[in-house]
Design a protein around this motif. Structure first.
Motif, PDB file in Angstrom:
ATOM      1  N   MET A  40       0.846  -1.187   0.000  1.00 53.53           N
ATOM      2  CA  MET A  40       0.000   0.000   0.000  1.00 53.53           C
ATOM      3  C   MET A  40       0.878   1.232   0.000  1.00 53.53           C
ATOM      4  O   MET A  40       1.955   1.240   0.576  1.00 53.53           O
ATOM      5  CB  MET A  40      -0.926  -0.025   1.219  1.00 53.53           C
ATOM      6  N   GLY A  41       0.434   2.276  -0.673  1.00 54.47           N
ATOM      7  CA  GLY A  41       1.215   3.496  -0.780  1.00 54.47           C
ATOM      8  C   GLY A  41       1.514   4.107   0.567  1.00 54.47           C
ATOM      9  O   GLY A  41       0.809   3.907   1.553  1.00 54.47           O
ATOM     10  N   GLU A  42       2.582   4.882   0.615  1.00 52.02           N
ATOM     11  CA  GLU A  42       2.976   5.500   1.875  1.00 52.02           C
ATOM     12  C   GLU A  42       1.926   6.504   2.340  1.00 52.02           C
ATOM     13  O   GLU A  42       1.319   7.207   1.549  1.00 52.02           O
ATOM     14  CB  GLU A  42       4.324   6.214   1.704  1.00 52.02           C
ATOM     15  N   CYS A  43       1.733   6.559   3.650  1.00 55.57           N
ATOM     16  CA  CYS A  43       0.828   7.555   4.231  1.00 55.57           C
ATOM     17  C   CYS A  43       1.584   8.869   4.338  1.00 55.57           C
ATOM     18  O   CYS A  43       2.580   8.956   5.055  1.00 55.57           O
ATOM     19  CB  CYS A  43       0.344   7.113   5.608  1.00 55.57           C
ATOM     20  N   SER A  44       1.132   9.870   3.620  1.00 54.49           N
ATOM     21  CA  SER A  44       1.823  11.151   3.610  1.00 54.49           C
ATOM     22  C   SER A  44       1.620  11.884   4.929  1.00 54.49           C
ATOM     23  O   SER A  44       0.704  11.606   5.693  1.00 54.49           O
ATOM     24  CB  SER A  44       1.305  12.009   2.452  1.00 54.49           C
TER      25      SER A  44
ATOM     26  N   ILE B  33      -6.441  18.424   0.633  1.00 53.40           N
ATOM     27  CA  ILE B  33      -7.166  17.197   0.282  1.00 53.40           C
ATOM     28  C   ILE B  33      -8.209  16.878   1.337  1.00 53.40           C
ATOM     29  O   ILE B  33      -9.368  16.556   1.018  1.00 53.40           O
ATOM     30  CB  ILE B  33      -6.177  16.025   0.126  1.00 53.40           C
ATOM     31  N   MET B  34      -7.847  16.976   2.589  1.00 51.28           N
ATOM     32  CA  MET B  34      -8.783  16.661   3.660  1.00 51.28           C
ATOM     33  C   MET B  34      -9.930  17.656   3.714  1.00 51.28           C
ATOM     34  O   MET B  34     -11.081  17.289   3.965  1.00 51.28           O
ATOM     35  CB  MET B  34      -8.030  16.587   4.991  1.00 51.28           C
ATOM     36  N   ALA B  35      -9.636  18.920   3.452  1.00 53.03           N
ATOM     37  CA  ALA B  35     -10.693  19.928   3.419  1.00 53.03           C
ATOM     38  C   ALA B  35     -11.650  19.666   2.263  1.00 53.03           C
ATOM     39  O   ALA B  35     -12.865  19.860   2.388  1.00 53.03           O
ATOM     40  CB  ALA B  35     -10.086  21.323   3.302  1.00 53.03           C
ATOM     41  N   LEU B  36     -11.122  19.222   1.132  1.00 55.75           N
ATOM     42  CA  LEU B  36     -11.959  18.882  -0.023  1.00 55.75           C
ATOM     43  C   LEU B  36     -12.939  17.769   0.328  1.00 55.75           C
ATOM     44  O   LEU B  36     -14.136  17.857   0.018  1.00 55.75           O
ATOM     45  CB  LEU B  36     -11.068  18.452  -1.188  1.00 55.75           C
ATOM     46  N   ILE B  37     -12.462  16.740   0.993  1.00 57.02           N
ATOM     47  CA  ILE B  37     -13.319  15.613   1.355  1.00 57.02           C
ATOM     48  C   ILE B  37     -14.401  16.036   2.340  1.00 57.02           C
ATOM     49  O   ILE B  37     -15.576  15.679   2.202  1.00 57.02           O
ATOM     50  CB  ILE B  37     -12.454  14.474   1.924  1.00 57.02           C
TER      51      ILE B  37
ATOM     52  N   TYR C 198     -11.185  11.005  10.631  1.00 59.58           N
ATOM     53  CA  TYR C 198     -10.006  11.636  10.031  1.00 59.58           C
ATOM     54  C   TYR C 198      -9.528  10.826   8.829  1.00 59.58           C
ATOM     55  O   TYR C 198      -9.323   9.622   8.940  1.00 59.58           O
ATOM     56  CB  TYR C 198      -8.899  11.725  11.074  1.00 59.58           C
ATOM     57  N   PRO C 199      -9.365  11.444   7.666  1.00 56.90           N
ATOM     58  CA  PRO C 199      -8.918  10.699   6.483  1.00 56.90           C
ATOM     59  C   PRO C 199      -7.462  10.254   6.606  1.00 56.90           C
ATOM     60  O   PRO C 199      -6.624  10.928   7.215  1.00 56.90           O
ATOM     61  CB  PRO C 199      -9.069  11.711   5.343  1.00 56.90           C
ATOM     62  N   VAL C 200      -7.164   9.105   6.013  1.00 55.06           N
ATOM     63  CA  VAL C 200      -5.788   8.660   5.816  1.00 55.06           C
ATOM     64  C   VAL C 200      -5.476   8.840   4.337  1.00 55.06           C
ATOM     65  O   VAL C 200      -6.152   8.260   3.483  1.00 55.06           O
ATOM     66  CB  VAL C 200      -5.598   7.193   6.238  1.00 55.06           C
ATOM     67  N   VAL C 201      -4.479   9.653   4.027  1.00 59.76           N
ATOM     68  CA  VAL C 201      -4.180  10.026   2.650  1.00 59.76           C
ATOM     69  C   VAL C 201      -2.919   9.317   2.175  1.00 59.76           C
ATOM     70  O   VAL C 201      -1.888   9.333   2.851  1.00 59.76           O
ATOM     71  CB  VAL C 201      -3.999  11.550   2.530  1.00 59.76           C
TER      72      VAL C 201
ATOM     73  N   TYR D 237      -5.083   8.950  -2.989  1.00 60.59           N
ATOM     74  CA  TYR D 237      -6.374   8.387  -2.601  1.00 60.59           C
ATOM     75  C   TYR D 237      -6.471   8.438  -1.084  1.00 60.59           C
ATOM     76  O   TYR D 237      -5.468   8.321  -0.373  1.00 60.59           O
ATOM     77  CB  TYR D 237      -6.614   6.986  -3.170  1.00 60.59           C
ATOM     78  N   ALA D 238      -7.678   8.661  -0.615  1.00 60.10           N
ATOM     79  CA  ALA D 238      -7.913   8.834   0.815  1.00 60.10           C
ATOM     80  C   ALA D 238      -8.928   7.811   1.294  1.00 60.10           C
ATOM     81  O   ALA D 238      -9.936   7.558   0.626  1.00 60.10           O
ATOM     82  CB  ALA D 238      -8.411  10.242   1.109  1.00 60.10           C
TER      83      ALA D 238
END
Length: 203
Positions: free
Chosen positions: A1-5, A13-17, A77-80, A88-89
């Motif tokens: 799985m991609g790294e968690c930034s 990104i989180m505000a968009l969601i 809380y999103p994980v991005v 992807y979140a």
């Protein structure tokens, strides 16, 4: 799985969601549309596959403002996971939806993991794909002790990840990704990772 930034670098990104979810439940169609690219796709509980964002925004199961039968959603809380101008979140969500079951008012509680693909094309991040992983749900009478007259035989034929959602809405697809079918979840994450790793270099 991609790294968690680093979350501190993903505030846009989180505000968009958060904005997309709030616009959805409060029926602000213009603001909701602004969260998506015109060529975005969405997979919903009322389709067997993805649909164009315009169909999602103008049809299907859009929330209706009814104080007697509200829909209340809360996200965690999103994980991005991000690479360049793609991310992807994963967003845990709980939704409470008041429904009528055999003439009695009930509360449908759904647990999902929302998956947003977002891209930065130009100066801003927007959503290019949106889908869900179904985890579990529950159904209870609004007034404790009320008999909802549930059909146990019918319930036993429905998938555990969204059994009661399918029970109260017979238009729900039986083939949605859910933790009761781990292969569907694994395939979704493989697709997300492939899309992320194919991100063009940042300019």
């Amino acid at each position: 799985m991609g790294e968690c930034s680093n979350p501190n670098s993903n505030e846009e990104i989180m505000a968009l969601i958060a904005r997309e979810r709030q616009c959805r439940v409060t029926q602000r169609p213009d603001d909701l549309a602004a969260c998506y690219y015109e060529d975005a796709t969405v997979t919903t509980s009322w389709t067997s596959g993805s649909v164009g964002v315009r169909q999602y925004l103008t049809g299907g199961k859009a929330p209706v403002h009814d104080p007697e039968f509200p829909i209340v959603s809360r996200i965690s809380y999103p994980v991005v996971h991000r690479k360049g101008n793609r991310a992807y979140a994963e967003v845990p969500q709980t939704t409470l939806r008041w429904v009528s079951v055999h003439g009695e008012k009930a509360i449908l509680e759904c647990y999902m993991r929302l998956i947003y693909c977002v891209e930065k094309r130009g100066d801003a991040w927007k959503i290019s794909d949106f889908r869900s992983i179904y985890e579990s749900d529950a159904l209870r009478p609004e007034i404790p002790g009320t008999d909802l007259h549930l059909d146990a035989a019918a319930l036993s034929t429905l998938r555990h990840a969204y059994r009661y959602l399918a029970y109260v809405d017979d238009n729900v697809s039986p083939d949605l990704p859910g933790i009761d079918r781990p292969e569907t979840v694994k395939a979704m994450y493989a697709q997300m990772e492939a899309w992320l790793n194919a991100a063009p270099p940042e300019k």
